[in-house]
Scaffold this active site. Structure first.
Site, mmCIF file in Angstrom:
data_model
loop_
_atom_site.group_PDB
_atom_site.id
_atom_site.type_symbol
_atom_site.label_atom_id
_atom_site.label_comp_id
_atom_site.label_asym_id
_atom_site.label_seq_id
_atom_site.Cartn_x
_atom_site.Cartn_y
_atom_site.Cartn_z
ATOM 1 N N ARG A 143 0.902 -1.116 -0.380
ATOM 2 C CA ARG A 143 -0.377 -0.265 -0.061
ATOM 3 C C ARG A 143 1.146 1.231 0.121
ATOM 4 N NH1 ARG A 143 -4.907 0.494 2.105
ATOM 5 N NH2 ARG A 143 -4.849 2.224 2.586
ATOM 6 N N ARG A 161 9.935 6.309 -3.002
ATOM 7 C CA ARG A 161 10.234 6.736 -4.193
ATOM 8 C C ARG A 161 11.619 7.162 -3.889
ATOM 9 N NH1 ARG A 161 4.930 9.798 -3.358
ATOM 10 N NH2 ARG A 161 3.525 9.092 -3.536
ATOM 11 N N ARG A 218 -9.879 -5.801 12.918
ATOM 12 C CA ARG A 218 -8.584 -5.084 14.304
ATOM 13 C C ARG A 218 -9.610 -4.320 14.297
ATOM 14 N NH1 ARG A 218 -3.960 -2.002 13.374
ATOM 15 N NH2 ARG A 218 -4.961 -1.987 10.936
ATOM 16 N N ARG A 235 0.070 6.705 15.512
ATOM 17 C CA ARG A 235 0.099 7.769 15.274
ATOM 18 C C ARG A 235 -0.868 8.415 16.221
ATOM 19 N NH1 ARG A 235 -2.633 6.169 9.984
ATOM 20 N NH2 ARG A 235 -4.150 4.482 10.429
ATOM 21 N N GLU A 294 -3.787 7.311 18.893
ATOM 22 C CA GLU A 294 -4.739 6.166 17.860
ATOM 23 C C GLU A 294 -4.118 5.389 17.998
ATOM 24 O OE1 GLU A 294 -5.786 6.136 13.514
ATOM 25 O OE2 GLU A 294 -5.077 4.094 13.792
ATOM 26 N N TYR A 329 -11.106 -4.682 2.826
ATOM 27 C CA TYR A 329 -10.570 -3.265 3.190
ATOM 28 C C TYR A 329 -11.057 -2.588 1.901
ATOM 29 C CZ TYR A 329 -8.681 1.403 4.830
ATOM 30 O OH TYR A 329 -8.311 2.218 5.750
ATOM 31 N N ASP A 359 -11.186 1.061 0.541
ATOM 32 C CA ASP A 359 -11.291 2.425 0.875
ATOM 33 C C ASP A 359 -13.006 3.344 0.795
ATOM 34 O OD1 ASP A 359 -9.134 3.353 1.560
ATOM 35 O OD2 ASP A 359 -7.605 2.627 -0.204
HETATM 36 P P1 FAD Z 1 -19.580 1.453 6.906
HETATM 37 O O1 FAD Z 1 -18.558 2.616 6.633
HETATM 38 O O2 FAD Z 1 -18.923 0.660 7.724
HETATM 39 O O3 FAD Z 1 -20.889 1.505 7.093
HETATM 40 C C1 FAD Z 1 -21.538 0.262 7.725
HETATM 41 C C2 FAD Z 1 -23.016 1.225 8.139
HETATM 42 O O4 FAD Z 1 -23.576 -0.570 8.805
HETATM 43 C C3 FAD Z 1 -21.903 1.562 9.728
HETATM 44 O O5 FAD Z 1 -23.060 3.209 10.059
HETATM 45 C C4 FAD Z 1 -22.809 0.226 10.761
HETATM 46 O O6 FAD Z 1 -23.656 0.758 11.741
HETATM 47 C C5 FAD Z 1 -23.925 -0.420 10.243
HETATM 48 N N1 FAD Z 1 -24.454 -1.793 10.714
HETATM 49 C C6 FAD Z 1 -23.200 -2.419 11.177
HETATM 50 N N2 FAD Z 1 -24.496 -3.393 11.450
HETATM 51 C C7 FAD Z 1 -25.938 -2.894 11.879
HETATM 52 C C8 FAD Z 1 -27.250 -3.813 11.885
HETATM 53 N N3 FAD Z 1 -26.980 -4.999 12.590
HETATM 54 N N4 FAD Z 1 -27.836 -2.563 11.597
HETATM 55 C C9 FAD Z 1 -28.014 -1.916 11.487
HETATM 56 N N5 FAD Z 1 -27.344 -1.133 10.719
HETATM 57 C C10 FAD Z 1 -25.803 -1.901 10.924
HETATM 58 N N6 FAD Z 1 -11.595 5.252 3.503
HETATM 59 C C11 FAD Z 1 -10.672 5.930 2.584
HETATM 60 O O7 FAD Z 1 -10.928 5.930 1.777
HETATM 61 N N7 FAD Z 1 -9.129 7.044 2.881
HETATM 62 C C12 FAD Z 1 -9.551 6.792 4.187
HETATM 63 O O8 FAD Z 1 -8.286 7.214 4.687
HETATM 64 C C13 FAD Z 1 -9.621 5.893 5.806
HETATM 65 N N8 FAD Z 1 -9.280 5.823 6.432
HETATM 66 C C14 FAD Z 1 -10.122 4.369 7.153
HETATM 67 C C15 FAD Z 1 -9.624 5.064 8.760
HETATM 68 C C16 FAD Z 1 -10.223 3.770 9.455
HETATM 69 C C17 FAD Z 1 -10.523 4.014 10.672
HETATM 70 C C18 FAD Z 1 -10.846 2.943 8.602
HETATM 71 C C19 FAD Z 1 -11.786 2.013 9.687
HETATM 72 C C20 FAD Z 1 -11.352 3.233 8.173
HETATM 73 C C21 FAD Z 1 -11.465 4.258 6.946
HETATM 74 N N9 FAD Z 1 -11.089 4.500 5.627
HETATM 75 C C22 FAD Z 1 -10.377 5.332 4.472
HETATM 76 C C23 FAD Z 1 -12.671 3.894 4.815
HETATM 77 C C24 FAD Z 1 -13.858 3.670 4.899
HETATM 78 O O9 FAD Z 1 -14.281 4.351 5.732
HETATM 79 C C25 FAD Z 1 -14.266 3.309 3.984
HETATM 80 O O10 FAD Z 1 -14.358 3.097 2.759
HETATM 81 C C26 FAD Z 1 -16.113 3.826 3.963
HETATM 82 O O11 FAD Z 1 -16.403 3.612 5.829
HETATM 83 C C27 FAD Z 1 -16.932 2.164 3.722
HETATM 84 O O12 FAD Z 1 -17.913 2.282 3.335
HETATM 85 P P2 FAD Z 1 -19.332 1.005 4.300
HETATM 86 O O13 FAD Z 1 -20.339 2.043 3.853
HETATM 87 O O14 FAD Z 1 -19.117 -0.111 3.255
HETATM 88 O O15 FAD Z 1 -19.143 0.763 6.099
HETATM 89 N N1 UDP Z 2 3.403 1.294 7.672
HETATM 90 C C1 UDP Z 2 4.380 0.991 8.576
HETATM 91 N N2 UDP Z 2 4.790 2.281 9.040
HETATM 92 C C2 UDP Z 2 4.671 3.257 8.670
HETATM 93 C C3 UDP Z 2 2.911 3.816 7.843
HETATM 94 C C4 UDP Z 2 2.349 2.459 7.451
HETATM 95 O O1 UDP Z 2 5.340 -0.142 9.073
HETATM 96 O O2 UDP Z 2 5.076 4.493 9.849
HETATM 97 C C5 UDP Z 2 2.949 -0.037 6.931
HETATM 98 C C6 UDP Z 2 1.592 -0.504 8.175
HETATM 99 O O3 UDP Z 2 2.148 -2.228 8.031
HETATM 100 C C7 UDP Z 2 0.725 -0.782 7.813
HETATM 101 C C8 UDP Z 2 0.658 -0.531 6.126
HETATM 102 O O4 UDP Z 2 1.439 -0.075 6.322
HETATM 103 O O5 UDP Z 2 -0.452 -1.776 8.179
HETATM 104 C C9 UDP Z 2 -0.425 1.018 5.827
HETATM 105 O O6 UDP Z 2 -0.095 1.695 6.104
HETATM 106 P P1 UDP Z 2 -1.766 2.462 5.450
HETATM 107 O O7 UDP Z 2 -1.097 4.203 6.432
HETATM 108 O O8 UDP Z 2 -1.711 2.596 4.521
HETATM 109 O O9 UDP Z 2 -2.555 2.408 6.718
HETATM 110 P P2 UDP Z 2 -3.953 2.481 7.643
HETATM 111 O O10 UDP Z 2 -4.035 4.282 7.448
HETATM 112 O O11 UDP Z 2 -5.273 1.385 6.662
HETATM 113 O O12 UDP Z 2 -3.444 2.598 8.677
#
Ligand code: FAD
Ligand code: UDP
Length: 386
Positions: free
Chosen positions: A174, A178, A257, A288, A311, A359, A361
């Site tokens: 991921r 560079r 996780r 972080r 976090e 996973y 985005d």
């Molecule tokens: P979700 O957003 O998880 O929505 C699912 C919904 O279903 C939730 O609201 C939940 O409450 C509901 N649900 C579940 N079970 C039930 C039930 N039994 N009854 C009723 N409702 C229910 N993407 C990026 O592009 N850039 C980022 O920087 C980025 N950072 C992230 C950081 C973290 C910590 C996490 C966890 C994700 C990140 N993502 C990021 C990914 C992004 O959150 C997801 O792509 C997006 O939320 C996916 O949408 P979704 O609708 O599939 O799921």
């Molecule tokens: N990673 C790392 N050091 C860093 C940043 C990322 O080792 O400073 C590794 C780690 O294994 C992580 C993966 O690169 O799970 C992907 O990083 P990313 O920032 O894309 O993870 P996310 O934001 O989805 O948690």
């Protein structure tokens, strides 16, 4: 009369609801067990400072998918924010992902691109040309042992709580490496943050007379009028919750996780000078720190306070929020069994991050929802005469 029930108001569920309400005039009921819409992309203003906080971890929008970019721009404009990450190793700050700046700072050198490539190649020679089989070997092959030990090994162990030799090599792929001084975190064509926040964007997607959103409603709560037993087989369902939960864990639990967030308001104008600082050393328990004011330098935020969020990562128990699929060999085998079970549910479409155990985005969740609407849901609702 409801034509479709969508379980989950995240980006996947709202994209489906918006498209079908607009394209077919179908009446869509969206339920969510949380008390707000938006799934993990939800954000809200921290009450004291007004600073927008991404409640489920920092969310950066980026995509190279033109269809998704055109679609999301119907609901929000984007700022010109470009994500950059720094990392603090042994009391010194380096740019991340690893680039020529990181390499020269770490080795106290002034190498050009070719000399740096040669150095890393020499350091990766310990693998003897062997194809990397796990994250540990992949990391060494990409950046050599010294940089891997400093910036990747312990960070990864903290984040996944699994020996890097047991993790898939794809996780590390991921991150770009560079041989220039370009330290942008993402390679995508389009990048930015929603000008008036994620929640305003998500609310605009749901703002249609044919869409009703019912919060605090769990699909598995039989005391609610809209629940699995009452609905499946009667009305088409789009389910975006965890796939193993839908089948009551019949094939075992898939591993996830989760994250713990420690949020603090500090009485300083600026805590770390940037939005995300990584901590790759073993003796620091968090991975972080996010400082939310830096995501929106264009906004008029207070100059005497800032919001930070540390976090921490750990394995999810059943009652925790599932965030990242761990995706071990056992999980992949379990997922195959769940996929077979979903085939026995013709009235339910499983989608999104939790529903497919992938996973995704944000742009990927939106893109796959748009495809599902075209290929599966429009024909399905069309067949119902809507
Ligand atoms: P979700 O957003 O998880 O929505 C699912 C919904 O279903 C939730 O609201 C939940 O409450 C509901 N649900 C579940 N079970 C039930 C039930 N039994 N009854 C009723 N409702 C229910 N993407 C990026 O592009 N850039 C980022 O920087 C980025 N950072 C992230 C950081 C973290 C910590 C996490 C966890 C994700 C990140 N993502 C990021 C990914 C992004 O959150 C997801 O792509 C997006 O939320 C996916 O949408 P979704 O609708 O599939 O799921
Ligand atoms: N990673 C790392 N050091 C860093 C940043 C990322 O080792 O400073 C590794 C780690 O294994 C992580 C993966 O690169 O799970 C992907 O990083 P990313 O920032 O894309 O993870 P996310 O934001 O989805 O948690």
């Amino acid at each position: 009369m409801t034509d479709l029930v969508v379980v989950g108001s995240g980006f996947y569920g709202l994209t489906v609801a918006e498209r079908l309400a607009n394209e077919t005039g179908a009446k869509v009921l969206v339920i969510d067990r949380r008390s707000h819409i938006g799934g993990n992309a939800y954000s809200a203003a921290e009450p004291r400072t007004g600073i927008e906080v991404h409640q489920y971890g920092a969310h950066l929008f980026h995509t190279s998918n033109e269809r998704v970019w055109e679609y999301v721009n119907r609901f929000t404009a984007f700022t010109n924010y470009v994500h950059r990450v720094y990392t603090t190793h042994k009391g010194e700050v380096y740019p991340m992902p690893i680039n020529l700046g990181t390499i020269n700072q770490f080795f106290r050198s002034a190498l050009g691109p070719q000399a740096a490539r040669d150095l890393i190649k020499e350091q990766a020679a310990e693998l003897g040309g062997k194809e990397p089989e796990n994250l540990d070997e992949k990391g060494v092959s990409l950046i050599g042992r010294p940089l891997y030990e400093a910036f990747i090994r312990h960070y990864t162990a903290k984040q996944w709580q699994t020996d890097p030799r047991e993790l898939s090599a794809s996780i590390i792929s991921r991150l770009p490496v560079r041989y220039t001084y370009d330290n942008r975190y993402f390679n995508d064509t389009h990048e930015g943050l929603p000008v008036d926040g994620y929640t305003a964007w998500l609310e605009r997607m749901a703002d249609h007379p044919n869409i009703e959103v019912r919060l605090d409603t769990d699909f598995f709560d039989a005391t609610q009028p809209i629940n699995k037993g009452a609905v499946v087989g009667q009305v088409p369902v789009v389910y975006t919750g965890p796939v193993d939960r839908y089948f009551d864990y019949a094939e075992g639990e898939l591993s996830w996780r989760t994250l713990d967030f420690e949020q603090e308001v500090l009485d300083v104008a600026d805590f770390q000078g940037t939005s995300v600082m990584n901590y790759p050393d073993e003796d620091v328990p968090f991975t972080r720190i996010h400082e939310f004011r830096h995501f929106h330098p264009e906004r008029d935020y207070p100059s005497d306070a800032t919001v930070i969020m540390r976090e921490y990562s750990r394995f999810a128990r059943r009652e925790d929020e599932p965030y990242y699929p761990v995706n071990t060999a056992a999980d992949r085998a379990g997922l195959l069994k769940y996929r077979e079970l979903t085939e026995g549910e013709p009235h339910v479409h499983f989608g999104g991050r939790l529903g497919t155990y992938q996973y995704l985005d944000m742009h990927m969740a939106i893109g796959s929802a748009l495809s599902a609407v075209d290929n599966k849901l429009l024909p399905m609702l069309g067949a119902r005469g809507n």
